[in-house]
Design an enzyme around this catalytic site. Structure first.
Site, PDB file in Angstrom:
ATOM      1  N   SER A   1       0.791  -1.164  -0.246  1.00  0.00           N
ATOM      2  CA  SER A   1       0.051  -0.051  -0.015  1.00  0.00           C
ATOM      3  C   SER A   1       0.875   1.288  -0.043  1.00  0.00           C
ATOM      4  O   SER A   1       0.392   2.271  -0.166  1.00  0.00           O
ATOM      5  CB  SER A   1      -0.892  -0.027   1.234  1.00  0.00           C
ATOM      6  OG  SER A   1      -0.160  -0.071   2.269  1.00  0.00           O
ATOM      7  N   VAL A   2       2.280   1.206   0.583  1.00  0.00           N
ATOM      8  CA  VAL A   2       2.966   2.336   0.329  1.00  0.00           C
ATOM      9  C   VAL A   2       4.295   1.805  -0.661  1.00  0.00           C
ATOM     10  O   VAL A   2       4.799   0.831  -0.388  1.00  0.00           O
ATOM     11  CB  VAL A   2       3.407   2.670   1.598  1.00  0.00           C
ATOM     12  CG1 VAL A   2       4.546   3.675   1.545  1.00  0.00           C
ATOM     13  CG2 VAL A   2       2.233   2.899   2.558  1.00  0.00           C
TER      14      VAL A   2
ATOM     15  N   HIS B   1       9.384  -1.960   2.722  1.00  0.00           N
ATOM     16  CA  HIS B   1       9.015  -2.214   4.025  1.00  0.00           C
ATOM     17  C   HIS B   1       9.036  -3.458   4.593  1.00  0.00           C
ATOM     18  O   HIS B   1       8.442  -4.389   3.860  1.00  0.00           O
ATOM     19  CB  HIS B   1       8.098  -1.132   4.593  1.00  0.00           C
ATOM     20  CG  HIS B   1       6.659  -1.358   3.937  1.00  0.00           C
ATOM     21  ND1 HIS B   1       6.490  -0.891   2.769  1.00  0.00           N
ATOM     22  CD2 HIS B   1       5.786  -1.846   4.691  1.00  0.00           C
ATOM     23  CE1 HIS B   1       5.248  -1.312   2.468  1.00  0.00           C
ATOM     24  NE2 HIS B   1       4.476  -1.822   3.732  1.00  0.00           N
TER      25      HIS B   1
END
Length: 113
Positions: free
Chosen positions: A94-95, A99
């Site tokens: 989603s980003v 990460h």
């Protein structure tokens, strides 16, 4: 436009930071999916797993060492934890900033999704 993670690195957005060094930052997820849910991000902008280059190998190795240290520091290393990274829209990313999620503190189901 900066991602939300870059804005956290730049201290434009507050975060509950649990670890930081010159290469990476780790902070608690704002919508935790487990009692321990921490995100580990490189300070270098890498969009996703697909964007990792050969020259990023040392950074990625460092991130994995940090992930293990954070798990020990947060008390989930002995009982077990999961490290997840999502890649692309269908993979749940989603980003657009690489990460890793550290999830622990409860029994984690399999398959995950």
């Amino acid at each position: 436009m900066s991602t939300i993670f870059q804005r956290i690195i730049d201290r434009e957005i507050p975060a509950d930071i649990v670890y930081e060094d010159h290469l990476c930052l780790a902070f608690r997820d704002v919508a935790p999916q487990a009692p321990v849910h921490v995100l580990v991000i490189p300070k270098q902008e890498i969009r996703s797993v697909d964007a990792i280059k050969q020259g990023d190998a040392a950074l990625l190795g460092h991130l994995w060492v940090v992930i293990g240290q954070i798990a020990r520091d947060l008390g989930v290393a002995d009982s077990g934890y999961r490290v997840v990274t999502n890649c692309g829209k269908l993979g749940g990313q989603s980003v657009d900033h690489l990460h890793f999620h550290i999830l622990g503190g409860r029994q984690l189901d399999w398959p995950p999704g």
